[in-house]
Design an enzyme around this catalytic site. Structure first.
Site, mmCIF file in Angstrom:
data_model
loop_
_atom_site.group_PDB
_atom_site.id
_atom_site.type_symbol
_atom_site.label_atom_id
_atom_site.label_comp_id
_atom_site.label_asym_id
_atom_site.label_seq_id
_atom_site.Cartn_x
_atom_site.Cartn_y
_atom_site.Cartn_z
ATOM 1 N N LYS A 1 -34.169 -50.629 -11.929
ATOM 2 C CA LYS A 1 -33.143 -50.726 -12.738
ATOM 3 C C LYS A 1 -31.851 -50.865 -11.687
ATOM 4 O O LYS A 1 -32.153 -50.658 -10.664
ATOM 5 C CB LYS A 1 -32.926 -49.225 -13.483
ATOM 6 C CG LYS A 1 -33.170 -48.336 -12.795
ATOM 7 C CD LYS A 1 -33.074 -46.765 -13.658
ATOM 8 C CE LYS A 1 -33.248 -45.630 -12.677
ATOM 9 N NZ LYS A 1 -33.579 -44.362 -13.577
ATOM 10 N N TYR B 1 -4.349 -43.493 5.083
ATOM 11 C CA TYR B 1 -3.624 -43.264 3.821
ATOM 12 C C TYR B 1 -3.614 -41.657 3.834
ATOM 13 O O TYR B 1 -4.544 -40.757 4.020
ATOM 14 C CB TYR B 1 -4.295 -43.562 2.602
ATOM 15 C CG TYR B 1 -4.093 -45.136 2.587
ATOM 16 C CD1 TYR B 1 -2.963 -45.444 1.774
ATOM 17 C CD2 TYR B 1 -5.092 -45.999 2.397
ATOM 18 C CE1 TYR B 1 -2.423 -46.968 1.809
ATOM 19 C CE2 TYR B 1 -4.957 -47.316 2.075
ATOM 20 C CZ TYR B 1 -3.540 -47.883 2.042
ATOM 21 O OH TYR B 1 -3.311 -49.190 1.693
HETATM 22 C C1 LIG Z 1 -34.907 -43.875 -12.726
HETATM 23 C C2 LIG Z 1 -35.869 -43.377 -13.115
HETATM 24 C C3 LIG Z 1 -37.271 -42.991 -12.430
HETATM 25 C C4 LIG Z 1 -37.258 -43.318 -11.150
HETATM 26 O O1 LIG Z 1 -36.634 -42.284 -10.320
HETATM 27 P P1 LIG Z 1 -36.563 -41.974 -8.759
HETATM 28 O O2 LIG Z 1 -35.906 -40.601 -8.458
HETATM 29 O O3 LIG Z 1 -35.587 -43.012 -8.353
HETATM 30 O O4 LIG Z 1 -38.018 -42.322 -8.227
HETATM 31 C C5 LIG Z 1 -38.380 -42.692 -13.149
HETATM 32 N N1 LIG Z 1 -38.312 -42.517 -14.313
HETATM 33 C C6 LIG Z 1 -37.148 -42.586 -15.195
HETATM 34 C C7 LIG Z 1 -37.305 -42.546 -16.579
HETATM 35 C C8 LIG Z 1 -36.055 -43.199 -14.682
HETATM 36 O O5 LIG Z 1 -34.900 -43.293 -15.413
#
Ligand SMILES: *Cc1c(COP(=O)(O)O)cnc(C)c1O
Length: 356
Positions: free
Chosen positions: A35, A252
């Site tokens: 994702k 800044y």
């Molecule tokens: C993002 C996600 C993962 C992966 O999580 P990590 O901590 O990056 O391993 C697994 N399951 C779901 C439902 C997620 O949204």
């Protein structure tokens, strides 16, 4: 010439980390979580390097379509299911497996004349209280879906709130098991942290994300100790050098003041490149391969580093913001965040250099 900043993305590291996830998972199958543009690594590029996974998990229909266009034929899990009734057509068009997590989605499927068989995941709320069905509505949802003639396999899944922290998975896993023990259904529970630390979660389909990219979900167990390799290195160069007298200030807000004579380097990297603006004085950085610290406030296009003790540092000297030699986890911790956020925030304006 473009600005000297660049992100180097290493396919060999992704392959290595997936192999480690696979070995850890044992008999379980592996969804590679890709994702958010594969945690900033580039969806198609990451998917190619992670081709040994059993499937890919993400949540954006456009990203799912991109994977299919890139020739991916493996299963794709839609972690948030679908958002609107019309999306259901896309599930079939692209051959996607949705996570069903609310009653509206169940109702919609119930009344739909599905064009072909649909495998799906049913999300159980085991305590995180974001998505999923609980003690009162899990059974009705499952039965409704199970009775649909076109619904194929139903996998029960849940997500842990604190697998990386002191809470662990025990309470949520016990509750999940209580809720689902009477169902004859495959399961999927583990994210990276659960997969790495709790062997009781290595069943069905596991869902590692962050570990594939070479970062650790844990504060007390580093990526290197786990055996992971960083897949993304953000690097740049010095584009300026300033000598400060005691009392002179930098950047800044004048938030940093030299207490003694010092030399600072100006790095072509700022928050518009994805570097966290909250990284304050003291955040680690490598200049000419030597560890030093950021001073003053990160700006949109530049940040300042202390090079008083790095004599060879001059304009053009290499700087590593995170990645090889400097874990993103450490930079994130210094900036009060997690490596996930750093990786995902890599800006489109940063040129990408691919390594096999
Ligand atoms: C993002 C996600 C993962 C992966 O999580 P990590 O901590 O990056 O391993 C697994 N399951 C779901 C439902 C997620 O949204």
């Amino acid at each position: 010439m473009p600005r000297p900043i660049r992100a180097t993305l290493k396919a060999s590291a992704l392959r290595h980390n997936l192999k480690l996830a696979r070995e850890t998972a044992g008999e379980a199958k592996v969804w590679a979580v890709v994702k958010a543009n594969a945690y900033g690594h580039g969806l198609e590029r990451a998917a190619r390097a992670l081709a040994d996974a059993d499937g890919y998990a993400l949540l954006d229909f456009q990203e799912a379509a991109r994977l299919r266009l890139a020739g991916v034929t493996k299963p794709i899990l839609m972690l948030e299911g679908f958002f609107r009734p019309l999306d259901v057509n896309l599930l079939f068009k692209y051959g996607l497996t949705p996570v069903i997590h609310n009653a509206e989605q169940v109702e919609l499927i119930k009344h739909m004349d599905l064009p072909s068989e649909l495998d799906l995941y049913l999300k159980v709320n085991s305590g995180m209280n974001r998505l999923g069905f609980g003690v009162d509505d899990l059974r009705p949802a499952y039965n409704t879906l199970r009775l649909h003639p076109r619904v194929g396999s139903i996998t029960l899944m849940t997500h842990f709130a604190d697998a990386e922290g002191p809470g662990g998975v025990h309470d949520q896993l016990r509750w999940f098991n209580e809720l689902v023990h009477a169902f004859e259904a495959p399961r999927s529970v583990a994210n990276s942290a659960a997969l790495l630390r709790f062997k009781e979660t290595r069943e069905g389909w596991v869902r590692p994300g962050i570990m594939l990219y070479g970062c650790s979900p844990f504060a007390d167990w580093s990526a290197e100790e786990i055996g992971l390799l960083p897949a993304m290195t953000l690097s740049s160069e010095l584009i300026g050098v300033q000598n400060l007298a005691p009392g002179e200030r930098v950047g800044y807000g004048f938030t940093f003041e030299a207490k003694e004579p010092m030399t600072i380097g100006i790095v072509a990297c700022g928050y518009a490149d994805g570097y966290p603006r909250h990284a304050g004085t003291g955040t680690p950085v490598l200049v000419a391969g030597k560890r030093t610290r950021i001073v003053g406030r990160v700006a949109m296009d530049m940040l300042c580093v202390d090079i008083s003790d790095i004599e060879e540092a001059y304009i053009g000297t290499a700087v590593t913001l995170w990645g090889e030699g400097l874990p993103a986890d450490e930079v994130a911790a210094a900036a009060g965040t997690v490596s996930y956020e750093l990786l995902c925030a890599l800006a489109p304006r940063v040129p990408v250099h691919e390594e096999t």
